[in-house]
Design a protein around this motif. Structure first.
Motif, PDB file in Angstrom:
ATOM      1  N   ALA A 186       0.931  -1.207  -0.016  1.00 57.83           N
ATOM      2  CA  ALA A 186       0.150  -0.019  -0.032  1.00 57.83           C
ATOM      3  C   ALA A 186       0.861   1.234  -0.007  1.00 57.83           C
ATOM      4  CB  ALA A 186      -0.946   0.072   1.241  1.00 57.83           C
ATOM      5  N   ALA A 187       1.956   1.216   0.958  1.00 58.44           N
ATOM      6  CA  ALA A 187       2.801   2.463   0.831  1.00 58.44           C
ATOM      7  C   ALA A 187       3.544   2.569  -0.377  1.00 58.44           C
ATOM      8  CB  ALA A 187       3.784   2.318   1.862  1.00 58.44           C
ATOM      9  N   TYR A 188       3.824   1.310  -1.119  1.00 55.20           N
ATOM     10  CA  TYR A 188       4.795   1.647  -2.424  1.00 55.20           C
ATOM     11  C   TYR A 188       3.763   1.959  -3.361  1.00 55.20           C
ATOM     12  CZ  TYR A 188       8.840  -1.034  -0.454  1.00 55.20           C
ATOM     13  OH  TYR A 188       9.821  -1.609   0.215  1.00 55.20           O
ATOM     14  N   CYS A 189       2.632   1.622  -3.248  1.00 59.22           N
ATOM     15  CA  CYS A 189       1.701   1.974  -4.598  1.00 59.22           C
ATOM     16  C   CYS A 189       0.915   3.234  -4.352  1.00 59.22           C
ATOM     17  CB  CYS A 189       0.896   0.705  -4.705  1.00 59.22           C
ATOM     18  SG  CYS A 189       1.499  -0.509  -5.391  1.00 59.22           S
ATOM     19  N   GLY A 190       0.901   3.853  -2.898  1.00 55.92           N
ATOM     20  CA  GLY A 190       0.159   5.020  -2.690  1.00 55.92           C
ATOM     21  C   GLY A 190      -1.175   4.851  -2.483  1.00 55.92           C
ATOM     22  N   VAL A 191      -1.604   3.823  -1.939  1.00 59.42           N
ATOM     23  CA  VAL A 191      -3.200   3.483  -1.576  1.00 59.42           C
ATOM     24  C   VAL A 191      -3.218   3.339   0.033  1.00 59.42           C
ATOM     25  CG1 VAL A 191      -3.597   2.880  -4.021  1.00 59.42           C
ATOM     26  CG2 VAL A 191      -2.940   1.049  -2.029  1.00 59.42           C
ATOM     27  N   VAL A 192      -4.493   3.209   0.666  1.00 66.50           N
ATOM     28  CA  VAL A 192      -4.740   2.820   1.688  1.00 66.50           C
ATOM     29  C   VAL A 192      -4.829   1.470   1.921  1.00 66.50           C
ATOM     30  CG1 VAL A 192      -6.523   3.098   3.599  1.00 66.50           C
ATOM     31  CG2 VAL A 192      -6.011   4.863   2.367  1.00 66.50           C
ATOM     32  N   GLY A 193      -3.925   0.875   2.744  1.00 66.08           N
ATOM     33  CA  GLY A 193      -3.930  -0.840   3.207  1.00 66.08           C
ATOM     34  C   GLY A 193      -4.249  -0.777   4.403  1.00 66.08           C
ATOM     35  N   PHE A 194      -5.404  -1.682   4.680  1.00 63.37           N
ATOM     36  CA  PHE A 194      -5.695  -1.827   6.070  1.00 63.37           C
ATOM     37  C   PHE A 194      -5.797  -3.221   6.621  1.00 63.37           C
ATOM     38  CE2 PHE A 194      -8.349  -1.995  10.100  1.00 63.37           C
ATOM     39  CZ  PHE A 194      -8.266  -0.558  10.572  1.00 63.37           C
ATOM     40  N   LYS A 195      -4.915  -3.598   7.556  1.00 68.91           N
ATOM     41  CA  LYS A 195      -4.795  -4.775   8.133  1.00 68.91           C
ATOM     42  C   LYS A 195      -5.664  -4.690   9.601  1.00 68.91           C
ATOM     43  CE  LYS A 195      -1.995  -6.396  11.369  1.00 68.91           C
ATOM     44  NZ  LYS A 195      -2.725  -7.152  12.264  1.00 68.91           N
ATOM     45  N   PRO A 196      -6.774  -5.324   9.739  1.00 67.68           N
ATOM     46  CA  PRO A 196      -7.645  -5.240  11.021  1.00 67.68           C
ATOM     47  C   PRO A 196      -7.022  -6.211  12.048  1.00 67.68           C
ATOM     48  CG  PRO A 196      -8.865  -6.584   9.321  1.00 67.68           C
ATOM     49  CD  PRO A 196      -7.462  -6.396   8.939  1.00 67.68           C
ATOM     50  N   SER A 197      -7.685  -6.127  13.366  1.00 67.22           N
ATOM     51  CA  SER A 197      -7.196  -6.834  14.332  1.00 67.22           C
ATOM     52  C   SER A 197      -7.235  -8.246  14.087  1.00 67.22           C
ATOM     53  CB  SER A 197      -8.109  -6.808  15.727  1.00 67.22           C
ATOM     54  OG  SER A 197      -8.078  -5.388  15.820  1.00 67.22           O
ATOM     55  N   TYR A 198      -6.068  -9.032  14.426  1.00 69.47           N
ATOM     56  CA  TYR A 198      -6.405 -10.681  13.954  1.00 69.47           C
ATOM     57  C   TYR A 198      -7.467 -11.315  14.463  1.00 69.47           C
ATOM     58  CZ  TYR A 198      -4.826 -15.510  13.706  1.00 69.47           C
ATOM     59  OH  TYR A 198      -5.146 -16.810  13.620  1.00 69.47           O
ATOM     60  N   GLY A 199      -8.187 -12.136  13.507  1.00 65.23           N
ATOM     61  CA  GLY A 199      -9.412 -12.807  14.321  1.00 65.23           C
ATOM     62  C   GLY A 199     -10.788 -12.146  13.740  1.00 65.23           C
ATOM     63  N   THR A 200     -10.765 -10.991  13.128  1.00 63.88           N
ATOM     64  CA  THR A 200     -11.768 -10.188  12.919  1.00 63.88           C
ATOM     65  C   THR A 200     -12.462 -10.586  11.778  1.00 63.88           C
ATOM     66  OG1 THR A 200     -10.766  -8.223  12.281  1.00 63.88           O
ATOM     67  CG2 THR A 200     -11.585  -8.153  14.636  1.00 63.88           C
TER      68      THR A 200
END
Lengths: 512, 544
Positions: A186-200
């Motif tokens: 996401a950082a390299y491509c300039g977008v939002v990349g969201f990793k939620p809490s594990y298990g959700t």
């Protein structure tokens, strides 16, 4: 702000129709040449999508459209999709067609999303560049805009999913994040990349790399869209995934919208972990980090230094735990029931009892797996072996606990050594990775490659939600730079809110 | 011990057991604790325990040390981690027809723990007196084999669901011997590999893959094959009693691995050998005897015992090499990351404990003291607890005055048992209601039915006659002649009709009396009460 809502509005008002929307997406992907950036391993076409398009259009016509009705979405190729090839970018599964949908795929389809393809990635999600797969490298869409015009990596392992959002092929895509595989691309491509809490979000149908770290997540152009997708995907899946949990928020999107209505930056405390100030950190990223702190303080937000003292052990312990689990999770790929069967192994009966079988395992796996996967299976096998488990796997587990406690004390307000008030921190801000996108054929040695994950790994170890947001373009190379935000476990709604605030505050207009 | 003696002496004359006088000493002073407190090289107990030793020709004593691992399939509708049908032992189903994506380890599948399997393991744990761990964990055990789809077995390596427990065995010579149970772990069964149906290929059937197993691991507390045989039978009985497993060995629902070594008392333990794939308690006992003999012979010749896994050939009565332990894979155990810790609510354990009711041993003690039964009679009854309950019910059912246990028992242990055995059925499948049975008992008691004809009536009911015993008796005209006047007159006429035999009787030949009884029985077709016939006959024969 939500792009998905805007497109839906156009569909509802009949200014556009579903067929044109999908068609346009496919045309963009194939502009110049088929699958030009190599974002996709499997790409659907107007023919295969025909009935889904018709169905979605019907629903718009009779006013029964669902939350993602007719919206093209791309899915990383490690999520099983019924009837659609799912390869994990591996020769091992190059022809594998699953018989069931992953929970993520099912939830998206149930909301009317049109899965237009399966995105390219690092083989079995092992890598940080999306160059290690059987189907070749993903090209970062910013390559053309970069100063040197050289082909850059999209990051990884979810590089295809990140790139296809950055290239405006789709409004949103799905990735998976084991040690940074959503946030770093996401950082390299300039977008939002969201990793939620594990298990959700359910892992059912996500082909496991490291079960205790693997986390499904989303890519989008803005936080509102990420929130909408998370709202659909966050759901306990008791029938299929025993590590799936029930979340405290009834609706994460509603909760996020409430934050936006009722809270401001003045209500938040941001923490800056000095432990992330590593020597590999690019000067431009350091400058960006500092600028964001200034912006927040100028807007009335509070910023405090915090300490995450065990961060320096995160990288080695991650590579022991992840590879240990991988060596086990990948044992099922033996070529017997599915997957690559070496041609030399069909008739080995003359080799004596059991020898034919052993040789078949060897041949299938030697031919089916790529170099990086083999390297990690070997490393994990070593870490779990009788003579090593105490020194490697078990120690790494203990370090994992310490890392998790580091985060807990920061969010509880018991661990801010330079701040006597011991203030409770809401959101930690760090760089997403030490550098921006590098050239595809830059041949980094494995250690330098692994260092790319140094900032993202601790969140996976602790299971806390974290997100990479795009903020600036590098002056050096005109490529995106992003920062990472981390919040307390199950405070994903608050993290969305903070990400939106910081983007509004500090992002260049390209990313707004 | 007897069987060990038979097999060892029978096969090789040079082997013999210590003489039987040792038994006498044993009964007096043998205590289980001394044997099973973990100190197994106990010279002090040499005399007391001597009949658990084997003496070779040169007079040396050898001690057998055996540990037993039992794998029992859980009696549940579904498999341990998937919702495909647990067909257990059912034969004749199409291969690979009861296999889910999870069982076949398709990419993306995950295990979901089946609560019923946990419940069965808890039941088993309670029934052996073990501790149920409030928190236990699953681990992965890795090895590659074609019938293990995941490439690992999900098992419980470090923290199993049940810890401890014991089984007290009553040996044939009356001594008691305690076997300590180390733990019970829940784990997955593997599929089946079939090597003899194709000339060059192995076939794999995954119907069994993923069925829940309770692995019940004993300490190495066995000192004879007799003890092992008793243990297995007792455990089978217990599992069936609590309903946690059907535990049929022939069908593979219960499998047994034996760890066996021999050593001379007061010396370090010997190298242990694993015995696998025996299909009955009898085969297990024979294999232990054969293996003990083999090991002692080797050691006597100064040859080493190799760590290995051996099978048992029932035809030759010998064990044979299967594989060496040296080539054993490193299983690389580590915590199963797809499953959270198994946390068991203590109130659930208590609910299960209450639902289990009486354990066989307690039931036995209770019915012995309550109904003055012998140990043997009680043992027969509790073999199937439903029979014991039926017995108890028949004492009080539809009556103010309890029926006598002694009057009920023979009908159960003789007639009903032989019917069950002859027809290879079980108690819950036979046709006999408590109403029928108690009415039957009352007909006997009131002399309406003679015991001899009673046997026939009961047999008819067991074969499926649904009518009441009285209805059957009346329909067949088999009721006992209880009209005294009729019987009296009949006796008188028979005496008058045989003057020659009367004279013989009166001249002192008592045997002739049986002739008169026989005549009456012939005339009444056996429907007369023997006591009454006696009384009336004596009246006419003696009073002249």
């Amino acid at each position: 702000m939500s792009k998905i809502q805007n497109v839906k509005k156009l569909l509802r008002s009949k200014e556009i129709n579903v067929r044109d929307l999908v068609q346009e997406s496919l045309l963009k992907i194939n502009k110049g040449s088929h699958n030009r950036l190599n974002c996709f391993i499997t790409l659907e076409d107007m023919h295969t999508l025909d009935s889904a398009i018709k169905h979605s259009q019907d629903r718009y016509n009779n006013g029964t459209e669902r939350r993602l009705e007719g919206i093209p979405i791309a899915l990383k190729d490690n999520y099983t999709t019924k009837g659609i090839k799912t390869t994990c970018a591996s020769k091992m599964l190059k022809d594998y067609v699953p018989t069931f949908d992953s929970t993520v795929a099912k939830l998206l389809k149930d909301e009317g999303a049109i899965i237009i393809g399966k995105t390219n990635m690092d083989e079995f999600a092992m890598g940080s560049s999306s160059t290690s797969g059987y189907f070749g490298s993903v090209v970062n869409p910013w390559s053309e805009k970069s100063k040197e015009k050289k082909e850059l990596v999209a990051g990884g392992s979810s590089g295809g999913s990140a790139a296809c959002v950055a290239a405006d092929y789709v409004l949103a895509s799905i990735g998976s994040d084991t040690g940074g595989s959503i946030r770093q691309p996401a950082a390299y491509c300039g977008v939002v990349g969201f990793k939620p809490s594990y298990g959700t979000i359910s892992r059912y149908g996500l082909i496991s790399y490291a079960s205790s770290l693997d986390t499904p997540g989303v890519f989008s152009k803005n936080v509102d869209d990420a929130s909408l997708l998370l709202d659909i995907l966050i759901k306990q899946d008791m029938d299929h995934d025993a590590t799936s949990i029930s979340s405290p928020f009834k609706s994460i999107d509603e909760s996020y919208q409430n934050y936006k209505k009722n809270k401001s930056i003045k209500d938040l405390v941001f923490g800056i972990p000095m432990d992330y100030l590593v020597k590999e950190l690019d000067q431009e990223i350091l400058d960006l980090w500092k600028k964001v702190v200034d912006d927040i303080e100028a807007a009335g937000g509070k910023v405090v230094p915090v300490s995450l003292p065990h961060t320096k052990y995160a990288l080695p312990s991650y590579y022991l735990l992840a590879t240990s689990e991988a060596s086990s999770n990948l044992a099922r790929f033996d070529g017997i029931r599915f997957g690559h069967r070496a041609s030399s192994s069909t008739n080995q009966a003359d080799e004596g009892w059991g020898q034919g079988l052993k040789q078949m395992y060897k041949d299938n796996r030697t031919e089916g797996f790529g170099e990086e996967v083999k390297k990690r299976i070997l490393l994990g096998t070593m870490a779990l072996s009788r003579g090593s488990i105490d020194n490697y796997y078990s120690k790494a587990q203990k370090i994992r606990r310490l890392i998790s406690q580091d985060f807990k004390s920061v969010f509880k307000g018991t661990n801010t050594p330079q701040d006597p008030t011991q203030i409770k921190v809401d959101v930690i801000i760090t760089p997403t990775s030490p550098t921006g996108a590098f050239e595809i054929d830059s041949h980094l040695d494995p250690i330098n490659m692994y260092i790319n994950d140094i900032m993202t790994i601790p969140s996976n170890m602790a299971g806390v939600p974290s997100v990479s947001i795009p903020l600036k373009l590098s002056k050096k190379n005109n490529t995106p730079l992003g920062l990472q935000l981390i919040s307390k476990r199950l405070n994903d709604d608050l993290l969305l809110f903070a990400s939106d605030l910081v983007m509004n505050l500090s992002a260049d207009k390209e990313f707004k | 011990m007897q069987s060990l003696k038979n097999s060892i002496v029978g096969l090789h004359k040079r082997w013999s057991l210590l003489n039987s006088t040792a038994n006498v000493i044993n009964r007096r002073s043998y205590t289980t604790q001394q044997l099973t407190n973990g100190n197994i090289t106990h010279t002090d107990n040499l005399n007391q325990c001597s009949n658990d030793y084997i003496r070779d020709k040169s007079g040396d004593l050898w001690e057998l040390v055996v540990g037993v691992e039992i794998h029992a399939q859980t009696k549940t509708k579904e498999k341990l981690f998937s919702n495909s049908a647990n067909i257990g032992s059912v034969d004749g189903l199409q291969a690979n027809s009861r296999v889910s994506f999870t069982d076949a380890a398709f990419p993306g599948t995950l295990p979901i723990l089946n609560q019923s399997c946990v419940e069965q393991a808890i039941k088993t744990g309670i029934s052996i007196g073990g501790e149920i761990n409030p928190v236990s964990f699953f681990d992965r055990k890795h090895y590659f084999y074609q019938d293990l789809p995941l490439g690992y077995q999900i098992t419980q390596y470090t923290d199993p669901i049940v810890r401890g427990g014991k089984m007290i065995l009553t040996l044939n010579d009356g001594r008691q011997h305690t076997i300590r149970i180390s733990h019970i772990q829940l784990e997955q069964d593997s599929g089946k590999s079939i090597h003899d149906m194709h000339p060059t290929q192995s076939l794999v059937d995954l119907n069994r893959a993923g069925i829940g197993l309770m692995e019940i691991v004993s300490h190495a507390d066995f000192r004879s094959s007799e003890q092992v045989g008793l243990y297995i039978k007792k455990l089978q009985h217990l599992l069936k009693h609590v309903g946690s497993s059907d535990a049929n060995m022939q069908l593979g629902e219960l499998r047994c691995d034996i760890n066996i070594s021999v050593h001379k008392p007061n010396t370090p333990l010997g190298t242990r050998v694993e015995l696998k794939n025996m299909i009955s308690p009898k085969a297990i006992m024979s294999s232990i005897n054969a293996e003990a003999k083999r090991q002692i012979q080797l050691l006597e010749q100064g040859l080493p015992i190799t760590r290995e896994t051996r099978g048992f050939n029932q035809e030759t009565g010998e064990t044979f090499h299967m594989r060496t332990k040296e080539g054993e894979v490193d299983y690389r155990f580590f915590p199963e990351p797809d499953l959270p810790p198994l946390v068991i609510n203590p109130t659930w354990i208590e609910t299960i404990r209450e639902s289990l009711g009486e354990m066989p041993e307690d039931m036995k003690k209770r019915i012995i003291s309550l109904y003055q039964l012998s140990d043997y009679e009680a043992s027969l009854l509790i073999e199937d607890f439903r029979i014991a309950l039926f017995f108890e019910k028949s004492i009080h059912h539809n009556t103010q005055e309890p029926r006598l246990a002694k009057s009920i028992l023979p009908w159960i242990t003789r007639d009903i048992f032989s019917f069950i055995n002859d027809n290879n059925t079980s108690f819950d499948q036979i046709n006999l209601t408590i109403d029928q049975f108690t009415e039957f008992l009352d007909l006997i008691k009131t002399d309406y039915l003679s015991p001899r004809t009673g046997k026939e009536i009961l047999s008819l009911i067991l074969k499926g006659d649904k009518r009441s015993p009285k209805a059957i008796t009346d329909a067949l005209g088999l009721s006992q002649i209880s009209d005294d006047l009729v019987l009296d007159q009949l006796c008188q006429s028979v005496v008058l009709a045989h003057p020659k035999e009367v004279n013989e009787y009166r001249s002192g030949r008592d045997r002739v009396f049986k002739f008169f009884v026989g005549e009456i029985m012939k005339k009444t077709k056996g429907r007369s009460s023997p006591e009454k016939v006696n009384t009336f006959l004596r009246k006419y024969l003696d009073n002249k």
